[in-house]
Design an enzyme around this catalytic site. Sequence first.
Site, mmCIF file in Angstrom:
data_model
loop_
_atom_site.group_PDB
_atom_site.id
_atom_site.type_symbol
_atom_site.label_atom_id
_atom_site.label_comp_id
_atom_site.label_asym_id
_atom_site.label_seq_id
_atom_site.Cartn_x
_atom_site.Cartn_y
_atom_site.Cartn_z
ATOM 1 N N LYS A 77 0.837 -1.364 -0.037
ATOM 2 C CA LYS A 77 0.028 -0.079 -0.086
ATOM 3 C C LYS A 77 1.023 1.157 -0.058
ATOM 4 O O LYS A 77 0.634 2.112 -0.631
ATOM 5 C CB LYS A 77 -0.934 -0.026 1.388
ATOM 6 C CG LYS A 77 -1.911 1.124 1.240
ATOM 7 C CD LYS A 77 -2.300 1.587 2.632
ATOM 8 C CE LYS A 77 -1.052 2.311 3.023
ATOM 9 N NZ LYS A 77 -1.526 2.933 4.453
ATOM 10 N N ASP A 129 -5.918 1.150 1.038
ATOM 11 C CA ASP A 129 -6.070 1.512 2.604
ATOM 12 C C ASP A 129 -7.525 1.026 3.130
ATOM 13 O O ASP A 129 -8.269 0.408 2.225
ATOM 14 C CB ASP A 129 -5.702 2.809 2.999
ATOM 15 C CG ASP A 129 -6.771 3.693 2.376
ATOM 16 O OD1 ASP A 129 -7.592 3.560 1.837
ATOM 17 O OD2 ASP A 129 -6.613 4.796 2.807
#
Length: 214
Positions: free
Chosen positions: A121, A139
């Site tokens: 991420k 996220d």
Amino acid sequence: MQTKENIEIIFNYLNELYPNPQCELKYETPFQLLIAVILSAQCTDKRVNEVTPKLFAKYPTANELAVADLQDVENIIRPLGFFRNKAKAIVNCSKQLVENFNGQVVNDVEKLQKLSGVGRKTANVVTAEAFGADNIGVDTHIFRVSHRLDLSQGKTPYEVELDLVSALDGRQKNVDHFLLVLFGRYHCKAIKPNCENCKLTSICKFYQEKAKNQ
Ligand code: SF4
């Protein structure tokens, strides 16, 4: 999964809500962005922005942070959760950047993922924001919103990322990324999403299912 037509409707609406979507972390260089994103784990951007001015004034580049006194870094970022682990991660990450990449952040998700404190991420967010790369960092907000809006039913962030990359083919994914984050952060919140004032109710899987069960 949504049709191409509905995907247009969704992102036109998100664009209407957030005409100038941007990362809310404060930074001046790709290195500072990388450090700020590492610090933002389990923490709000607002809180990170309260400590980074002091951190970056003292340690503006990887070269300085790589040789920083760990305790001093801990003291500066103490208001953040997990500050000991995070201090260790950002100092080690800086050391690795200096040793392997001349102190520079590279536009390469696979290489960034090998750095201390950097997961997929973070690598996706940093390359999308700093270099305009066509990447999506999934996220908690993007994961939730993607499920609610039926952009993905993936079970892991990576599965959701793959679905979004396919669903958003031909679009500017680095921009769509921030639209989804802002929408999840301020409108389609985890608890009490703002459905009463949402223009997506007719194509929202979450809303439709909720309505069916009432
Ligand atoms: S209708 Fe509600 S759950 Fe669906 S996208 Fe809008 S705010 Fe989120």
